[in-house]
Every structure is written in structure tokens, then in C-alpha cells.
Design a protein around this motif. Structure first.
Motif, PDB file in Angstrom:
ATOM      1  N   CYS A 133       0.840  -1.191   0.000  1.00 50.86           N
ATOM      2  CA  CYS A 133       0.000   0.000   0.000  1.00 50.86           C
ATOM      3  C   CYS A 133       0.876   1.242   0.000  1.00 50.86           C
ATOM      4  O   CYS A 133       2.055   1.183   0.333  1.00 50.86           O
ATOM      5  CB  CYS A 133      -0.940   0.010   1.194  1.00 50.86           C
ATOM      6  N   TYR A 134       0.281   2.350  -0.400  1.00 51.32           N
ATOM      7  CA  TYR A 134       1.005   3.623  -0.357  1.00 51.32           C
ATOM      8  C   TYR A 134       1.341   3.981   1.081  1.00 51.32           C
ATOM      9  O   TYR A 134       0.574   3.700   1.999  1.00 51.32           O
ATOM     10  CB  TYR A 134       0.174   4.749  -0.973  1.00 51.32           C
ATOM     11  N   LYS A 135       2.465   4.632   1.268  1.00 50.61           N
ATOM     12  CA  LYS A 135       2.894   5.046   2.605  1.00 50.61           C
ATOM     13  C   LYS A 135       1.875   5.947   3.285  1.00 50.61           C
ATOM     14  O   LYS A 135       1.765   5.970   4.498  1.00 50.61           O
ATOM     15  CB  LYS A 135       4.227   5.784   2.514  1.00 50.61           C
ATOM     16  N   SER A 136       1.124   6.698   2.504  1.00 55.20           N
ATOM     17  CA  SER A 136       0.207   7.691   3.055  1.00 55.20           C
ATOM     18  C   SER A 136      -1.181   7.134   3.376  1.00 55.20           C
ATOM     19  O   SER A 136      -2.081   7.900   3.709  1.00 55.20           O
ATOM     20  CB  SER A 136       0.062   8.847   2.067  1.00 55.20           C
ATOM     21  N   MET A 137      -1.376   5.824   3.316  1.00 57.78           N
ATOM     22  CA  MET A 137      -2.712   5.261   3.509  1.00 57.78           C
ATOM     23  C   MET A 137      -3.071   5.089   4.985  1.00 57.78           C
ATOM     24  O   MET A 137      -2.284   4.583   5.775  1.00 57.78           O
ATOM     25  CB  MET A 137      -2.854   3.923   2.788  1.00 57.78           C
ATOM     26  N   SER A 138      -4.293   5.505   5.293  1.00 54.08           N
ATOM     27  CA  SER A 138      -4.849   5.280   6.624  1.00 54.08           C
ATOM     28  C   SER A 138      -5.593   3.942   6.615  1.00 54.08           C
ATOM     29  O   SER A 138      -5.816   3.344   5.552  1.00 54.08           O
ATOM     30  CB  SER A 138      -5.815   6.402   6.993  1.00 54.08           C
ATOM     31  N   PHE A 148     -14.123   2.310  14.728  1.00 57.93           N
ATOM     32  CA  PHE A 148     -14.210   2.849  13.367  1.00 57.93           C
ATOM     33  C   PHE A 148     -14.018   4.359  13.312  1.00 57.93           C
ATOM     34  O   PHE A 148     -13.578   4.896  12.295  1.00 57.93           O
ATOM     35  CB  PHE A 148     -15.513   2.424  12.681  1.00 57.93           C
ATOM     36  N   SER A 149     -14.295   5.063  14.396  1.00 56.29           N
ATOM     37  CA  SER A 149     -14.112   6.522  14.403  1.00 56.29           C
ATOM     38  C   SER A 149     -12.632   6.920  14.320  1.00 56.29           C
ATOM     39  O   SER A 149     -12.311   8.073  14.036  1.00 56.29           O
ATOM     40  CB  SER A 149     -14.750   7.142  15.644  1.00 56.29           C
ATOM     41  N   GLN A 150     -11.727   5.963  14.542  1.00 55.31           N
ATOM     42  CA  GLN A 150     -10.289   6.234  14.481  1.00 55.31           C
ATOM     43  C   GLN A 150      -9.639   5.809  13.166  1.00 55.31           C
ATOM     44  O   GLN A 150      -8.460   6.082  12.941  1.00 55.31           O
ATOM     45  CB  GLN A 150      -9.578   5.531  15.643  1.00 55.31           C
ATOM     46  N   PHE A 151     -10.390   5.141  12.278  1.00 58.40           N
ATOM     47  CA  PHE A 151      -9.815   4.591  11.051  1.00 58.40           C
ATOM     48  C   PHE A 151      -9.094   5.642  10.207  1.00 58.40           C
ATOM     49  O   PHE A 151      -8.058   5.369   9.635  1.00 58.40           O
ATOM     50  CB  PHE A 151     -10.881   3.921  10.192  1.00 58.40           C
ATOM     51  N   GLU A 152      -9.647   6.836  10.133  1.00 57.57           N
ATOM     52  CA  GLU A 152      -9.045   7.853   9.259  1.00 57.57           C
ATOM     53  C   GLU A 152      -7.795   8.492   9.868  1.00 57.57           C
ATOM     54  O   GLU A 152      -7.036   9.163   9.166  1.00 57.57           O
ATOM     55  CB  GLU A 152     -10.059   8.936   8.898  1.00 57.57           C
ATOM     56  N   TYR A 153      -7.561   8.279  11.157  1.00 57.41           N
ATOM     57  CA  TYR A 153      -6.433   8.914  11.847  1.00 57.41           C
ATOM     58  C   TYR A 153      -5.226   7.998  12.050  1.00 57.41           C
ATOM     59  O   TYR A 153      -4.173   8.454  12.490  1.00 57.41           O
ATOM     60  CB  TYR A 153      -6.885   9.440  13.213  1.00 57.41           C
ATOM     61  N   ILE A 154      -5.387   6.718  11.752  1.00 51.86           N
ATOM     62  CA  ILE A 154      -4.299   5.761  11.947  1.00 51.86           C
ATOM     63  C   ILE A 154      -3.700   5.428  10.585  1.00 51.86           C
ATOM     64  O   ILE A 154      -4.396   4.927   9.701  1.00 51.86           O
ATOM     65  CB  ILE A 154      -4.794   4.484  12.651  1.00 51.86           C
ATOM     66  N   PHE A 155      -2.415   5.733  10.433  1.00 52.61           N
ATOM     67  CA  PHE A 155      -1.708   5.492   9.182  1.00 52.61           C
ATOM     68  C   PHE A 155      -0.770   4.308   9.351  1.00 52.61           C
ATOM     69  O   PHE A 155      -0.086   4.187  10.372  1.00 52.61           O
ATOM     70  CB  PHE A 155      -0.939   6.750   8.759  1.00 52.61           C
ATOM     71  N   VAL A 156      -0.765   3.446   8.341  1.00 56.42           N
ATOM     72  CA  VAL A 156       0.025   2.218   8.443  1.00 56.42           C
ATOM     73  C   VAL A 156       1.516   2.502   8.344  1.00 56.42           C
ATOM     74  O   VAL A 156       1.941   3.516   7.794  1.00 56.42           O
ATOM     75  CB  VAL A 156      -0.394   1.193   7.361  1.00 56.42           C
ATOM     76  N   ARG A 157       2.263   1.587   8.917  1.00 52.00           N
ATOM     77  CA  ARG A 157       3.729   1.617   8.914  1.00 52.00           C
ATOM     78  C   ARG A 157       4.208   0.274   8.334  1.00 52.00           C
ATOM     79  O   ARG A 157       3.446  -0.690   8.301  1.00 52.00           O
ATOM     80  CB  ARG A 157       4.258   1.782  10.343  1.00 52.00           C
ATOM     81  N   PRO A 158       5.459   0.179   7.931  1.00 52.11           N
ATOM     82  CA  PRO A 158       5.951  -1.090   7.376  1.00 52.11           C
ATOM     83  C   PRO A 158       5.740  -2.245   8.357  1.00 52.11           C
ATOM     84  O   PRO A 158       5.933  -2.098   9.557  1.00 52.11           O
ATOM     85  CB  PRO A 158       7.451  -0.832   7.165  1.00 52.11           C
ATOM     86  N   ASN A 159       5.318  -3.359   7.816  1.00 59.58           N
ATOM     87  CA  ASN A 159       5.131  -4.611   8.550  1.00 59.58           C
ATOM     88  C   ASN A 159       4.015  -4.574   9.583  1.00 59.58           C
ATOM     89  O   ASN A 159       3.958  -5.441  10.460  1.00 59.58           O
ATOM     90  CB  ASN A 159       6.444  -5.069   9.191  1.00 59.58           C
ATOM     91  N   ASP A 160       3.120  -3.580   9.495  1.00 62.86           N
ATOM     92  CA  ASP A 160       1.941  -3.591  10.356  1.00 62.86           C
ATOM     93  C   ASP A 160       1.092  -4.816  10.032  1.00 62.86           C
ATOM     94  O   ASP A 160       1.156  -5.371   8.931  1.00 62.86           O
ATOM     95  CB  ASP A 160       1.098  -2.331  10.157  1.00 62.86           C
ATOM     96  N   TYR A 161       0.289  -5.210  11.009  1.00 64.60           N
ATOM     97  CA  TYR A 161      -0.545  -6.397  10.873  1.00 64.60           C
ATOM     98  C   TYR A 161      -2.001  -6.011  11.079  1.00 64.60           C
ATOM     99  O   TYR A 161      -2.351  -5.444  12.116  1.00 64.60           O
ATOM    100  CB  TYR A 161      -0.108  -7.441  11.917  1.00 64.60           C
TER     101      TYR A 161
END
Length: 71
Positions: free
Chosen positions: A17-22, A48-61
């Protein structure tokens, strides 16, 4: 344009995924309704109210569980 990617794990499978994806961006990309899903992010259940504020990092699960109605 050069986009940078992260590799994460979604339901046990590698996912680029793109680095900038929440979390919300990923769910929308996967065509998942954010109101009928449970997401475990690095072993923590996320509201679900936090989905837009959490951005993935490498190797997240991510574990994504969809809720299906029926009778």
C-alpha cells in the motif's frame, strides 16, 4: 510520479500500500464498509471513528473481520 510503498500484512497475506494510507483508505480500497467491520491493528481492536487517523507503517498487521447479517 514516484510513489513509495509499505508492505503490511492483511488477514495473514502480504499487501502493498502507499505510505500515506490510513486504515480507512485501505478499507475503502478493499471495498469494505467501515460500519460493518472489526479491525485489529497490531493486536489492538480499533474503533471505526479512528480509522481515518491511523496510518500504516511497514510490517503492520491487520485482521479485518466483516459482519454479515443473515437468518
Amino acid at each position: 510520479m514516484n510513489k513509495e510503498y509499505y508492505k503490511i500484512i492483511v488477514n495473514g497475506e502480504p499487501f502493498n500500500c502507499y505510505k500515506s494510507m490510513s486504515l480507512q483508505d485501505i478499507l475503502i480500497y478493499l471495498d469494505i464498509n467501515i460500519h460493518t467491520v472489526i479491525v485489529e491493528y497490531n493486536q489492538v481492536i480499533i474503533n471505526f471513528s479512528q480509522f481515518e487517523y491511523i496510518f500504516v507503517r511497514p510490517n503492520d498487521y491487520l485482521e479485518i473481520i466483516t459482519i454479515v447479517g443473515g437468518g
